[in-house]
Design a protein around this motif. Structure first.
Motif, PDB file in Angstrom:
ATOM      1  N   LEU A  59       0.807  -1.225   0.000  1.00  0.00           N
ATOM      2  CA  LEU A  59       0.000   0.000   0.000  1.00  0.00           C
ATOM      3  C   LEU A  59       0.836   1.269   0.000  1.00  0.00           C
ATOM      4  N   VAL A  60       2.155   1.120   0.181  1.00  0.00           N
ATOM      5  CA  VAL A  60       3.002   2.316   0.188  1.00  0.00           C
ATOM      6  C   VAL A  60       3.982   2.257  -0.985  1.00  0.00           C
ATOM      7  N   PRO A  61       4.365   3.421  -1.520  1.00  0.00           N
ATOM      8  CA  PRO A  61       5.312   3.415  -2.634  1.00  0.00           C
ATOM      9  C   PRO A  61       6.658   2.813  -2.227  1.00  0.00           C
ATOM     10  N   GLN A  62       7.293   2.088  -3.167  1.00  0.00           N
ATOM     11  CA  GLN A  62       8.574   1.406  -2.856  1.00  0.00           C
ATOM     12  C   GLN A  62       9.733   2.126  -3.544  1.00  0.00           C
ATOM     13  N   ARG A  65       9.227   8.099  -3.847  1.00  0.00           N
ATOM     14  CA  ARG A  65       8.052   8.778  -3.285  1.00  0.00           C
ATOM     15  C   ARG A  65       7.825   8.403  -1.822  1.00  0.00           C
ATOM     16  N   ASN A  66       8.428   7.295  -1.384  1.00  0.00           N
ATOM     17  CA  ASN A  66       8.248   6.890   0.014  1.00  0.00           C
ATOM     18  C   ASN A  66       8.901   7.931   0.941  1.00  0.00           C
ATOM     19  N   LEU A  67       8.210   8.267   2.025  1.00  0.00           N
ATOM     20  CA  LEU A  67       8.717   9.321   2.909  1.00  0.00           C
ATOM     21  C   LEU A  67      10.039   8.920   3.580  1.00  0.00           C
ATOM     22  N   ALA A  68      10.256   7.626   3.784  1.00  0.00           N
ATOM     23  CA  ALA A  68      11.528   7.172   4.364  1.00  0.00           C
ATOM     24  C   ALA A  68      12.670   7.382   3.363  1.00  0.00           C
ATOM     25  N   HIS A  90       9.072  -2.622   7.740  1.00  0.00           N
ATOM     26  CA  HIS A  90       8.084  -3.623   8.179  1.00  0.00           C
ATOM     27  C   HIS A  90       6.865  -2.841   8.642  1.00  0.00           C
ATOM     28  N   LYS A  91       5.816  -2.833   7.812  1.00  0.00           N
ATOM     29  CA  LYS A  91       4.672  -1.950   8.056  1.00  0.00           C
ATOM     30  C   LYS A  91       3.675  -2.615   8.999  1.00  0.00           C
ATOM     31  N   GLN A  92       3.373  -1.945  10.090  1.00  0.00           N
ATOM     32  CA  GLN A  92       2.325  -2.402  11.020  1.00  0.00           C
ATOM     33  C   GLN A  92       1.239  -1.343  11.145  1.00  0.00           C
ATOM     34  N   PRO A  94      -1.536   1.139  10.075  1.00  0.00           N
ATOM     35  CA  PRO A  94      -2.382   1.276   8.891  1.00  0.00           C
ATOM     36  C   PRO A  94      -2.046   2.546   8.103  1.00  0.00           C
ATOM     37  N   VAL A  95      -2.191   2.463   6.773  1.00  0.00           N
ATOM     38  CA  VAL A  95      -1.803   3.569   5.879  1.00  0.00           C
ATOM     39  C   VAL A  95      -2.980   4.536   5.684  1.00  0.00           C
ATOM     40  N   ALA A  96      -2.651   5.824   5.564  1.00  0.00           N
ATOM     41  CA  ALA A  96      -3.658   6.893   5.381  1.00  0.00           C
ATOM     42  C   ALA A  96      -4.741   6.790   6.447  1.00  0.00           C
ATOM     43  N   ALA A  97      -4.293   6.722   7.683  1.00  0.00           N
ATOM     44  CA  ALA A  97      -5.192   6.424   8.799  1.00  0.00           C
ATOM     45  C   ALA A  97      -5.323   7.547   9.816  1.00  0.00           C
ATOM     46  N   GLY A  98      -4.456   8.584   9.708  1.00  0.00           N
ATOM     47  CA  GLY A  98      -4.453   9.643  10.721  1.00  0.00           C
ATOM     48  C   GLY A  98      -3.504   9.317  11.866  1.00  0.00           C
ATOM     49  N   LEU A  99      -2.619   8.325  11.624  1.00  0.00           N
ATOM     50  CA  LEU A  99      -1.695   7.873  12.674  1.00  0.00           C
ATOM     51  C   LEU A  99      -0.247   8.243  12.344  1.00  0.00           C
ATOM     52  N   ALA A 100      -0.060   9.052  11.306  1.00  0.00           N
ATOM     53  CA  ALA A 100       1.263   9.561  10.915  1.00  0.00           C
ATOM     54  C   ALA A 100       2.274   8.458  10.595  1.00  0.00           C
ATOM     55  N   GLY A 101       1.801   7.361  10.021  1.00  0.00           N
ATOM     56  CA  GLY A 101       2.678   6.228   9.712  1.00  0.00           C
ATOM     57  C   GLY A 101       3.844   6.623   8.823  1.00  0.00           C
ATOM     58  N   GLY A 102       3.573   7.303   7.741  1.00  0.00           N
ATOM     59  CA  GLY A 102       4.634   7.707   6.813  1.00  0.00           C
ATOM     60  C   GLY A 102       5.596   8.688   7.465  1.00  0.00           C
ATOM     61  N   SER A 103       5.056   9.626   8.240  1.00  0.00           N
ATOM     62  CA  SER A 103       5.892  10.619   8.928  1.00  0.00           C
ATOM     63  C   SER A 103       6.798   9.934   9.941  1.00  0.00           C
ATOM     64  N   SER A 104       6.260   8.930  10.636  1.00  0.00           N
ATOM     65  CA  SER A 104       7.060   8.229  11.644  1.00  0.00           C
ATOM     66  C   SER A 104       8.164   7.405  10.982  1.00  0.00           C
ATOM     67  N   ASP A 105       7.862   6.834   9.815  1.00  0.00           N
ATOM     68  CA  ASP A 105       8.901   6.099   9.070  1.00  0.00           C
ATOM     69  C   ASP A 105      10.030   7.050   8.663  1.00  0.00           C
ATOM     70  N   ALA A 106       9.654   8.248   8.200  1.00  0.00           N
ATOM     71  CA  ALA A 106      10.661   9.240   7.800  1.00  0.00           C
ATOM     72  C   ALA A 106      11.509   9.639   9.005  1.00  0.00           C
ATOM     73  N   SER A 135       4.459  17.853   7.993  1.00  0.00           N
ATOM     74  CA  SER A 135       4.124  18.583   9.226  1.00  0.00           C
ATOM     75  C   SER A 135       4.304  17.737  10.481  1.00  0.00           C
ATOM     76  N   ASP A 136       4.058  16.429  10.383  1.00  0.00           N
ATOM     77  CA  ASP A 136       4.121  15.573  11.571  1.00  0.00           C
ATOM     78  C   ASP A 136       5.516  14.997  11.825  1.00  0.00           C
ATOM     79  N   VAL A 137       6.454  15.190  10.874  1.00  0.00           N
ATOM     80  CA  VAL A 137       7.768  14.541  11.015  1.00  0.00           C
ATOM     81  C   VAL A 137       8.553  15.066  12.236  1.00  0.00           C
ATOM     82  N   SER A 176      -8.486  11.650   2.642  1.00  0.00           N
ATOM     83  CA  SER A 176      -7.384  12.541   2.291  1.00  0.00           C
ATOM     84  C   SER A 176      -7.365  13.729   3.263  1.00  0.00           C
ATOM     85  N   THR A 177      -6.195  13.962   3.865  1.00  0.00           N
ATOM     86  CA  THR A 177      -6.041  15.079   4.810  1.00  0.00           C
ATOM     87  C   THR A 177      -6.426  16.399   4.139  1.00  0.00           C
ATOM     88  N   ALA A 178      -6.018  16.575   2.883  1.00  0.00           N
ATOM     89  CA  ALA A 178      -6.322  17.819   2.157  1.00  0.00           C
ATOM     90  C   ALA A 178      -7.842  18.010   2.031  1.00  0.00           C
TER      91      ALA A 178
HETATM   92  N1  LIG Z   1       6.568   5.034   4.555  1.00  0.00           N
HETATM   93  C1  LIG Z   1       5.295   5.313   4.271  1.00  0.00           C
HETATM   94  N2  LIG Z   1       4.299   4.785   5.010  1.00  0.00           N
HETATM   95  C2  LIG Z   1       3.000   5.097   4.750  1.00  0.00           C
HETATM   96  N3  LIG Z   1       2.606   5.892   3.742  1.00  0.00           N
HETATM   97  C3  LIG Z   1       3.551   6.438   2.974  1.00  0.00           C
HETATM   98  C4  LIG Z   1       4.927   6.179   3.205  1.00  0.00           C
HETATM   99  N4  LIG Z   1       5.608   6.883   2.304  1.00  0.00           N
HETATM  100  C5  LIG Z   1       4.713   7.529   1.547  1.00  0.00           C
HETATM  101  N5  LIG Z   1       3.465   7.258   1.911  1.00  0.00           N
HETATM  102  C6  LIG Z   1       2.237   7.804   1.298  1.00  0.00           C
HETATM  103  O1  LIG Z   1       1.702   8.784   2.191  1.00  0.00           O
HETATM  104  C7  LIG Z   1       0.281   8.745   2.230  1.00  0.00           C
HETATM  105  C8  LIG Z   1      -0.194   8.968   3.668  1.00  0.00           C
HETATM  106  O2  LIG Z   1       0.145   7.863   4.435  1.00  0.00           O
HETATM  107  P1  LIG Z   1       0.219   7.886   6.043  1.00  0.00           P
HETATM  108  O3  LIG Z   1       0.026   6.475   6.473  1.00  0.00           O
HETATM  109  O4  LIG Z   1       1.438   8.572   6.501  1.00  0.00           O
HETATM  110  O5  LIG Z   1      -1.066   8.763   6.373  1.00  0.00           O
HETATM  111  P2  LIG Z   1      -1.631   9.327   7.724  1.00  0.00           P
HETATM  112  O6  LIG Z   1      -1.505   8.300   8.813  1.00  0.00           O
HETATM  113  O7  LIG Z   1      -3.013   9.814   7.444  1.00  0.00           O
HETATM  114  O8  LIG Z   1      -0.671  10.532   8.051  1.00  0.00           O
HETATM  115  P3  LIG Z   1      -1.003  11.826   8.940  1.00  0.00           P
HETATM  116  O9  LIG Z   1      -1.553  11.324  10.244  1.00  0.00           O
HETATM  117  O10 LIG Z   1       0.382  12.453   9.053  1.00  0.00           O
HETATM  118  O11 LIG Z   1      -1.984  12.633   8.147  1.00  0.00           O
HETATM  119  C9  LIG Z   1      -0.146   7.399   1.646  1.00  0.00           C
HETATM  120  O12 LIG Z   1      -1.018   7.647   0.585  1.00  0.00           O
HETATM  121  C10 LIG Z   1       1.153   6.729   1.160  1.00  0.00           C
HETATM  122  O13 LIG Z   1       1.063   6.340  -0.188  1.00  0.00           O
END
Ligand SMILES: Nc1ncnc2c1ncn2[C@@H]1O[C@H](COP(=O)(O)OP(=O)(O)OP(=O)(O)O)[C@@H](O)[C@H]1O
Ligand SMILES: C[C@](O)(CO)[C@H](O)COP(=O)(O)OP(=O)(O)OC[C@H]1O[C@@H](n2ccc(N)nc2=O)[C@H](O)[C@@H]1O
Length: 297
Positions: A59-62, A65-68, A90-92, A94-106, A135-137, A176-178
């Motif tokens: 579910l995340v770009p490899q 574009r990946n934030l890491a 190792h993704k645990q 959930p993506v695009a969930a409001g939990l800052a997963g991508g920001s935390s990976d970065a 913003s969350d990094v 979408s946050t936007a």
């Molecule tokens: N390492 C990554 N992990 C998750 N998503 C990533 C990653 N790198 C890039 N993305 C992209 O970022 C987008 C947002 O994913 P993320 O899981 O960070 O959202 P979020 O939890 O809603 O973040 P926030 O709480 O900061 O708004 C996804 O559409 C995904 O394709």
């Protein structure tokens, strides 16, 4: 040689929007903390200068574009270091969930490469670099508990919240946050969270008061876009949560409970109609856990 870093999810105990800025962003005031639901980032030294990346989640770009990946590239650019790295996520979370997963990976990538490449940058310097990624990094670099202002980059540290269990449930679809911010009407916000009261509650380790002062002005906006958010919130209250709130721009909803047995009851109650449900401990402080260490192959 390789290094592993834990990248914990963040939750918002409060999220207030004060006004819309001239740069299009909303000026925020939030209390954020971390929970023990985490990705793991392994960083392997490479002989050349290239960056490569793989993730356990499709579910995340490899790629770049990946934030890491962006964190590694930006760190190289800022420091002029010519070394390469292979990043394995190792993704645990959930993506695009409001939990800052991508920001935390970065953020975890910045912390890990700072050690792997012996850069000796301070957390404040890493947070400054992280702010250019999202913003969350900066918050995720410290991964503690803090008041976040501005777009989220102006941080005042707080002690961790009182210990408890956090049950998280993510509806099937992301938002979408936007889109959420675009639908927010600041002049129509009915109740702003009482940030100061939340800060006092945390400082006093007053668990009931933490629950009383949970608040997020984006919650009603996201609920209109995804009715599942309201349904999950109602179920959590019905199953005995002490407090319930949507995190960030959603759609994940979390419940706070004191006892593990109550957390299990909530998980069982929610599993019927929500696939992604987790019961984890509140963290609130950066745990130098077993994962944060250097290993030799
Ligand atoms: N390492 C990554 N992990 C998750 N998503 C990533 C990653 N790198 C890039 N993305 C992209 O970022 C987008 C947002 O994913 P993320 O899981 O960070 O959202 P979020 O939890 O809603 O973040 P926030 O709480 O900061 O708004 C996804 O559409 C995904 O394709
Ligand atoms: C909602 C939070 O999770 C709270 O911590 C974050 O502010 C979201 O941060 P993020 O996922 O990194 O999102 P960004 O990429 O910064 O923002 C996406 C879009 O949401 C809107 N946005 C975001 C943050 C903010 N303070 N005001 C906004 O209006 C902007 O239109 C922006 O273009």
């Amino acid at each position: 040689m390789y290094i592993s870093e834990k990248a914990p999810a963040k939750i918002n105990l409060t999220l207030d929007a004060l006004y819309k800025r001239t740069d299009g962003y909303h000026e925020l005031e939030m209390v954020m903390t971390t929970v023990d639901l985490a990705d793991r980032i392994d960083m392997f030294e490479l002989p050349g200068p290239a960056i490569s990346l793989e993730s356990s989640s499709g579910l995340v770009p490899q790629d770049e574009r990946n934030l890491a990946y962006r964190a590694a590239a930006l760190l190289k650019e800022k420091t002029g270091i010519k070394r390469g790295v292979h990043i394995r996520i190792h993704k645990q979370i959930p993506v695009a969930a409001g939990l800052a997963g991508g920001s935390s990976d970065a953020a975890a990538t910045l912390r890990g490469l700072n050690r792997l490449w012996k850069l000796h940058l301070s957390d404040a310097e890493l947070a400054g670099i992280g702010a250019e990624i999202g913003s969350d990094v900066p918050f995720c670099v410290y991964a503690n508990t803090a008041i976040a202002r501005g777009r989220g980059e102006l941080l005042t540290p707080l002690p961790p919240p009182p210990p408890c269990w956090v049950v998280l449930a993510k509806p099937a679809h992301g938002v979408s946050t936007a889109d959420v911010f675009q639908r927010l009407r600041i002049d129509q916000i009915e109740e702003h969270p009482r940030t100061k009261a939340m800060v006092e509650a945390i400082k006093n380790r007053d668990y009931p008061s933490v629950n009383r002062h949970l608040g997020n002005v984006l919650e009603s906006v996201t609920m209109k876009m995804d009715p599942e958010v309201r349904k999950i919130k109602e179920k959590m209250i019905q199953f005995g949560a002490d407090g319930v709130l949507m995190s960030g721009s959603g759609p994940t909803v979390f419940a706070l409970v004191k006892k593990e047995a109550r957390a299990r009851r909530l998980v069982n109650g929610l599993r019927g109609f929500c696939q992604q449900v987790y019961a984890v401990r509140m963290l609130g402080t950066r745990s130098e856990g077993v994962l944060d260490k250097i290993r030799t192959k």
